[in-house]
Design a protein around this motif. Structure first.
Motif, PDB file in Angstrom:
ATOM      1  N   THR A   1      -8.937 -13.640  32.103  1.00 49.01           N
ATOM      2  CA  THR A   1      -8.478 -15.003  32.350  1.00 49.01           C
ATOM      3  C   THR A   1      -9.352 -16.010  31.626  1.00 49.01           C
ATOM      4  N   VAL A   2     -10.663 -15.791  31.637  1.00 51.71           N
ATOM      5  CA  VAL A   2     -11.605 -16.704  31.001  1.00 51.71           C
ATOM      6  C   VAL A   2     -12.449 -15.934  30.002  1.00 51.71           C
ATOM      7  N   GLU A   3     -12.446 -16.363  28.760  1.00 50.81           N
ATOM      8  CA  GLU A   3     -13.319 -15.802  27.739  1.00 50.81           C
ATOM      9  C   GLU A   3     -14.394 -16.849  27.455  1.00 50.81           C
ATOM     10  N   ILE A   4     -15.627 -16.560  27.858  1.00 54.84           N
ATOM     11  CA  ILE A   4     -16.707 -17.524  27.719  1.00 54.84           C
ATOM     12  C   ILE A   4     -17.499 -17.218  26.456  1.00 54.84           C
ATOM     13  N   LYS A   5     -17.580 -18.199  25.571  1.00 53.01           N
ATOM     14  CA  LYS A   5     -18.343 -18.065  24.344  1.00 53.01           C
ATOM     15  C   LYS A   5     -19.313 -19.235  24.260  1.00 53.01           C
ATOM     16  N   LEU A   6     -20.252 -19.145  23.311  1.00 54.66           N
ATOM     17  CA  LEU A   6     -21.271 -20.190  23.232  1.00 54.66           C
ATOM     18  C   LEU A   6     -20.694 -21.540  22.824  1.00 54.66           C
ATOM     19  N   ASP A   7     -19.723 -21.528  21.899  1.00 47.86           N
ATOM     20  CA  ASP A   7     -19.232 -22.803  21.380  1.00 47.86           C
ATOM     21  C   ASP A   7     -17.977 -23.288  22.096  1.00 47.86           C
ATOM     22  N   LYS A   8     -17.363 -22.448  22.943  1.00 53.99           N
ATOM     23  CA  LYS A   8     -16.144 -22.858  23.629  1.00 53.99           C
ATOM     24  C   LYS A   8     -15.816 -21.878  24.741  1.00 53.99           C
ATOM     25  N   LYS A   9     -14.887 -22.305  25.595  1.00 56.87           N
ATOM     26  CA  LYS A   9     -14.340 -21.428  26.630  1.00 56.87           C
ATOM     27  C   LYS A   9     -12.842 -21.330  26.374  1.00 56.87           C
ATOM     28  N   VAL A  10     -12.308 -20.108  26.447  1.00 55.99           N
ATOM     29  CA  VAL A  10     -10.897 -19.872  26.190  1.00 55.99           C
ATOM     30  C   VAL A  10     -10.245 -19.398  27.480  1.00 55.99           C
ATOM     31  N   TYR A  11      -9.213 -20.117  27.917  1.00 55.16           N
ATOM     32  CA  TYR A  11      -8.516 -19.791  29.159  1.00 55.16           C
ATOM     33  C   TYR A  11      -7.129 -19.265  28.815  1.00 55.16           C
ATOM     34  N   ASN A  12      -6.900 -17.991  29.123  1.00 54.18           N
ATOM     35  CA  ASN A  12      -5.609 -17.369  28.870  1.00 54.18           C
ATOM     36  C   ASN A  12      -4.679 -17.667  30.036  1.00 54.18           C
ATOM     37  N   VAL A  13      -3.600 -18.354  29.746  1.00 52.49           N
ATOM     38  CA  VAL A  13      -2.735 -18.901  30.778  1.00 52.49           C
ATOM     39  C   VAL A  13      -1.834 -17.850  31.391  1.00 52.49           C
ATOM     40  N   GLY A  14      -1.565 -16.762  30.670  1.00 51.89           N
ATOM     41  CA  GLY A  14      -0.566 -15.798  31.104  1.00 51.89           C
ATOM     42  C   GLY A  14      -0.793 -15.227  32.489  1.00 51.89           C
ATOM     43  N   SER A  15      -2.070 -15.059  32.905  1.00 49.95           N
ATOM     44  CA  SER A  15      -2.343 -14.446  34.204  1.00 49.95           C
ATOM     45  C   SER A  15      -2.568 -15.478  35.302  1.00 49.95           C
ATOM     46  N   ASP A  16      -2.342 -16.757  35.009  1.00 52.35           N
ATOM     47  CA  ASP A  16      -2.545 -17.808  36.001  1.00 52.35           C
ATOM     48  C   ASP A  16      -1.259 -18.047  36.780  1.00 52.35           C
ATOM     49  N   LEU A  17      -1.258 -17.659  38.054  1.00 46.11           N
ATOM     50  CA  LEU A  17      -0.050 -17.785  38.874  1.00 46.11           C
ATOM     51  C   LEU A  17       0.267 -19.221  39.215  1.00 46.11           C
ATOM     52  N   MET A  18      -0.744 -20.105  39.186  1.00 43.93           N
ATOM     53  CA  MET A  18      -0.565 -21.481  39.641  1.00 43.93           C
ATOM     54  C   MET A  18       0.419 -22.270  38.787  1.00 43.93           C
ATOM     55  N   VAL A  19       0.599 -21.874  37.543  1.00 43.48           N
ATOM     56  CA  VAL A  19       1.337 -22.720  36.615  1.00 43.48           C
ATOM     57  C   VAL A  19       2.749 -22.230  36.361  1.00 43.48           C
ATOM     58  N   LYS A  20       3.184 -21.166  37.041  1.00 46.02           N
ATOM     59  CA  LYS A  20       4.540 -20.668  36.830  1.00 46.02           C
ATOM     60  C   LYS A  20       5.546 -21.750  37.200  1.00 46.02           C
ATOM     61  N   GLY A  21       6.412 -22.088  36.250  1.00 47.66           N
ATOM     62  CA  GLY A  21       7.394 -23.130  36.478  1.00 47.66           C
ATOM     63  C   GLY A  21       6.830 -24.530  36.360  1.00 47.66           C
ATOM     64  N   GLY A  22       5.552 -24.658  35.983  1.00 46.89           N
ATOM     65  CA  GLY A  22       4.916 -25.966  35.877  1.00 46.89           C
ATOM     66  C   GLY A  22       4.919 -26.494  34.457  1.00 46.89           C
ATOM     67  N   THR A  23       3.997 -27.421  34.193  1.00 48.82           N
ATOM     68  CA  THR A  23       3.908 -28.085  32.896  1.00 48.82           C
ATOM     69  C   THR A  23       2.494 -27.943  32.334  1.00 48.82           C
ATOM     70  N   VAL A  24       2.293 -28.493  31.130  1.00 45.36           N
ATOM     71  CA  VAL A  24       0.968 -28.465  30.523  1.00 45.36           C
ATOM     72  C   VAL A  24      -0.049 -29.186  31.404  1.00 45.36           C
ATOM     73  N   SER A  25       0.353 -30.294  32.040  1.00 47.44           N
ATOM     74  CA  SER A  25      -0.554 -31.011  32.937  1.00 47.44           C
ATOM     75  C   SER A  25      -1.032 -30.104  34.060  1.00 47.44           C
ATOM     76  N   ASP A  26      -0.140 -29.287  34.599  1.00 50.79           N
ATOM     77  CA  ASP A  26      -0.528 -28.350  35.656  1.00 50.79           C
ATOM     78  C   ASP A  26      -1.520 -27.322  35.130  1.00 50.79           C
ATOM     79  N   VAL A  27      -1.324 -26.875  33.896  1.00 55.35           N
ATOM     80  CA  VAL A  27      -2.244 -25.913  33.293  1.00 55.35           C
ATOM     81  C   VAL A  27      -3.637 -26.520  33.168  1.00 55.35           C
ATOM     82  N   LEU A  28      -3.724 -27.723  32.594  1.00 49.08           N
ATOM     83  CA  LEU A  28      -5.019 -28.358  32.378  1.00 49.08           C
ATOM     84  C   LEU A  28      -5.722 -28.648  33.694  1.00 49.08           C
ATOM     85  N   ASP A  29      -4.952 -28.995  34.727  1.00 50.24           N
ATOM     86  CA  ASP A  29      -5.543 -29.333  36.011  1.00 50.24           C
ATOM     87  C   ASP A  29      -6.085 -28.107  36.734  1.00 50.24           C
ATOM     88  N   ASN A  30      -5.811 -26.911  36.232  1.00 49.71           N
ATOM     89  CA  ASN A  30      -6.317 -25.683  36.832  1.00 49.71           C
ATOM     90  C   ASN A  30      -7.476 -25.082  36.039  1.00 49.71           C
TER      91      ASN A  30
END
Length: 816
Positions: free
Chosen positions: A128-157
């Motif tokens: 779900t979270v790939e932590i690197k020194l210069d950035k953090k990468v959040y893979n949205v596919g496994s996030d249940l909170m955003v199913k049927g939501g919008t980009v705003s819902d993704v960012l807020d999680n």
């Protein structure tokens, strides 16, 4: 006798040497290699490499692979069993390997374990979270909170990121954030609204970059958020469809589909949503005389019903011209129709809090927006790994039309007042970019590039009072922006130490023309933006870094337009066409440590911003039935200092339980005075010196329950924070989601509750001496329930996908 003593001394001497030889450590050697997936040859990051002695079951050395699947581990010379492991893949073992000197094990291919893939708790799921020194990468596919939501819902999680009740995005408490989509600035006029139109299911991942290097445009003093949309990658025809419904009334249908062959890849994402986002707010104000005694009270309550019908779609094709060249073209289209009814009730009380009368304002607004974009990307790769040249182009046009009828009536009069407002905005934006990457030597890399960003925004705002045009609230603003940029970077890795130096030059030409008042303003400036990154690998599992960059924030849109809204007749926002850009110097100290089940990432950051934007409230000189009309405007304040400490934890105590949390503690200090002449020609000086400390936290838990049910909980808290003219109070929010795989894992049912306690609000206290003292609560969207069904065909639920070969994968890719 002397000879005997001499012989004895020699024996003791050689015996001592022999004893020391027995305890002297064996020679240290380095063992390297690369771990890939067997079928696709995709590098496997975080694969575990373990060295064991035949007579000792405990590991004597080991490490993990980097983003390129590579490892470089120091061991003592000897004979070892070597074990290479990665979740849901068969273990690869090398028995009794005699290692006498530094060597490479070459490319090691791991094969997926079909038995493990059928088990829910250990299926192949991207972290779900790939932590690197210069950035953090959040893979949205496994996030249940955003199913049927919008980009705003993704960012807020996402940890470190906050989305306020109006949709404005901030990063680590700083709202000076640059938002990119597929590595390019979003083409929408209203970014906050556009983020609510793109379905969450169209997103592959989000990159959080708190201190960007010179390869990025310098916009965004608080950092960058890069939203990467899904593109089809699997061979053949495959896709995903999602249907959702919810309460308050909302339903949608979206899907992505692609067909891939050796010569080309066709991909498309389509989404339709019909949503109602009801909101509410109130503001209790005590108006003051010059001696701060009570003049009167106004209690204002608002209820909103925002109905939106939106369509978002794209279609693209990637052509594999040769083994070393590819050309991708895509067409994107977004359309939104909205109906917003804003009902405002104002109860008036005298100084003794005796009820006087009620005023009712109904703002019925219709809005229509349309965005069209064509994007093209060409990549040419050369023989040397990483050596490439890429061209990007983006050409878009956007239109926003908002018409509102405001009906104003009061119980103490029979008069009814009608105001008509029209706000039409049209934007054209063209973006051209060239990037060149040249690796040379051992662990060295050179980069250079050009970016041209050319945009034009025309805003036509008009107000009619009872059919008569109101010149005080009518204006046409013509805004043109031309930014040409050149950048270069050089990076090198020497043993465990890496450096990356960059320099960016941007030439800005801004034209602001107010046609109604013939007020023309041309701002020309050019600036250098240096960046420097230093990284030291303490061990295979820990690294430290320090980075510096210089950033800019240019005022745009609502910040510049003197007139854009008249929903309230006593609290009016007025833009400032004379705003200057703000410049930020950002320094960041980072540390990352990985254990077998835990990853810790910490950051200490310091920002200094000159000419920072602040909002100032003042009296306009106008009155509504004796109540002063207050104006809120952005201004350039002298200096802002921001310092903070952030840490992020990614913890998997068990295979069935994943936790990630984030805490950000920061201190914000502003220094400066706002001087203006009020409506009585009196010079007013407002002191904005203010020091505020605050913090925010977020935790997400994902548990696999019996019967293969996934349960995800998200909770966040934003602590109180002071400003020069008031303070915001603490806000707590929580989300809940469940999902269940059905139809032999081809389908998934998801249920979630957004804002479980109905507590996500913006709560403010404002105080303007001699004018007003107020308390307000605003809830943009009330608690929502939603149900979504996902169906996949010819596509595994948690596929391992080949990295995209375009410009967006360059960011932060210097490994040495």
């Amino acid at each position: 006798m002397k000879k005997m003593k001499f012989v004895l001394i020699l024996v003791l001497f050689f015996n001592t040497l022999f004893s020391f030889a027995q305890i002297t450590p064996a020679k240290k050697i380095k063992i390297s290699g690369k771990v890939v997936e067997k079928t696709t040859k995709q590098p496997l990051e975080y694969a575990t490499v373990t060295f064991l002695l035949a007579d000792n079951p405990k590991p004597v050395a080991g490490g993990i692979t980097n983003a390129k699947g590579e490892f470089d581990i120091e061991v003592s010379a000897g004979i070892y069993d070597i074990k290479i492991e990665f979740i849901s893949f068969k273990v690869f073992e090398i028995k009794q390997k005699n290692l006498k000197s530094s060597t490479t094990l070459g490319m090691i291919s791991l094969q997926e374990d079909a038995n493990q893939l059928n088990e829910v708790v250990i299926r192949t799921e991207r972290t779900t979270v790939e932590i690197k020194l210069d950035k953090k990468v959040y893979n949205v596919g496994s996030d249940l909170m955003v199913k049927g939501g919008t980009v705003s819902d993704v960012l807020d999680n996402i940890p470190s990121v906050s989305v306020d009740v109006e949709g404005n995005v901030s990063l680590r408490g700083n709202d000076n954030v640059r938002i990119l989509v597929d590595g390019k600035p979003t083409t929408a006029i209203n970014i906050a609204e556009a983020l609510r139109l793109i379905p969450a299911d169209a997103i592959e991942k989000v990159e959080v970059i708190t201190n960007p290097s010179a390869r990025y445009d310098a916009e965004g003093g608080g950092g960058l958020l890069n939203i990467i949309l899904k593109k089809g990658k699997n061979q053949g025809l495959n896709g995903t469809f999602i249907a959702s419904t919810g309460y308050p009334e909302t339903y949608g249908l979206s899907g992505n589909i692609n067909y891939k062959s050796k010569l080309f890849n066709l991909f498309s994402t389509q989404g339709y949503n019909n949503r109602n986002n009801p909101g509410r707010s109130f503001t209790n104000s005590r108006y003051l005389n010059s001696d701060n005694s009570t003049k009167n009270y106004i209690y204002e309550n608002r209820e909103n019903d925002r109905f939106n019908k939106s369509y978002n779609g794209n279609f693209g094709i990637e052509l594999n011209i040769s083994e070393t060249a590819s050309w991708t073209n895509s067409f994107n289209y977004r359309k939104n129709n909205g109906n917003n009814e804003d009902r405002v009730f104002q109860d008036y009380y005298d100084s003794g809090f005796n009820f006087d009368y009620t005023r009712n304002r109904i703002n019925a607004e219709d809005s229509n927006s349309e965005d069209v974009e064509f994007a093209t990307n060409f990549i040419k790769k050369f023989k040397r790994d990483g050596h490439k040249l890429s061209f990007d182009g983006s050409f878009s046009t956007s239109d926003d039309k908002n018409n509102a009828l405001i009906t104003d009536r009061a119980t103490n009069t029979n008069l009814i007042k009608f105001d008509d407002t029209r706000n039409d905005q049209s934007q054209n934006r063209n973006l051209l970019q060239v990037d060149y990457v040249l690796p040379f030597g051992k662990g060295s890399q050179f980069e250079a590039g050009y970016r041209g960003d050319f945009s034009k925004l025309l805003t036509d705002f008009q107000v009619d009072n009872d059919g008569v045009p109101n010149a005080n609230f009518t204006n046409t603003l013509d805004y043109k922006e031309k930014v040409n940029a050149l950048y270069t970077q050089y990076g090198q890795k020497i043993n465990k130490f890496s450096v990356l130096f960059g320099l960016r030059f941007e030439d800005s030409n801004i034209e602001i023309n107010q046609l109604a008042t013939n007020d023309f303003n041309n701002k020309k400036y050019n600036n250098f933006f240096p960046s420097a990154f230093f990284t030291y690998e303490i061990s295979d599992r820990s690294s430290a870094s320090v980075s510096y960059s210089r950033r800019i924030q240019r005022p745009r849109g609502r910040f510049l337009n003197p007139f854009s809204n008249l929903s309230s007749n006593i609290n009016i926002f007025v833009g400032n066409p004379d705003l200057d850009p703000a410049f930020t110097d950002a320094l960041d100290f980072g540390y990352i440590k990985r254990w077998s089940k835990l990853t810790l990432n910490t950051s200490l950051y310091v920002n200094k911003t000159n000419d920072s934007f602040q909002f100032a409230r003042r009296e306009s000189g106008g009155f509504v039935n004796g109540t002063p009309i207050l104006i809120s405007s952005p201004i350039n304040l002298a200096t802002e200092y921001r310092a903070g400490f952030e840490f992020t934890l990614n913890y998997s105590p068990y295979k069935w339980w994943k936790l990630n949390g984030n805490v950000n503690v920061f201190r914000n200090e502003t220094q400066g005075n706002f001087t203006y002449t009020d409506f009585t020609n009196k010079v007013i000086i407002q002191n904005f010196d203010n020091t505020a400390a605050s913090w925010s936290s977020r935790i997400t838990s994902k548990i696999t329950l019996p019967y293969k049910i996934d349960w995800q909980t998200n909770a966040s808290y934003n602590a109180p924070q002071k400003s020069a003219q008031g303070k915001s109070l603490g806000v707590f929010g929580a989300n809940l989601a469940f999902s269940k795989d059905v139809l032999k894992d081809k389908g998934t049912l998801s249920f979630n509750i957004s804002d479980v306690f109905n507590s996500r609000k913006r709560i403010m206290e404002n105080y303007l001496p001699g004018v007003v003292n107020s308390y307000s609560e605003m809830q943009w969207r009330v608690r929502q329930f939603s149900l979504a069904f996902t169906y996949r065909f010819n596509k595994p639920k948690n596929e391992k996908e080949r990295p995209r070969q375009n410009q967006n994968d360059r960011e932060g890719d210097f490994q040495g």
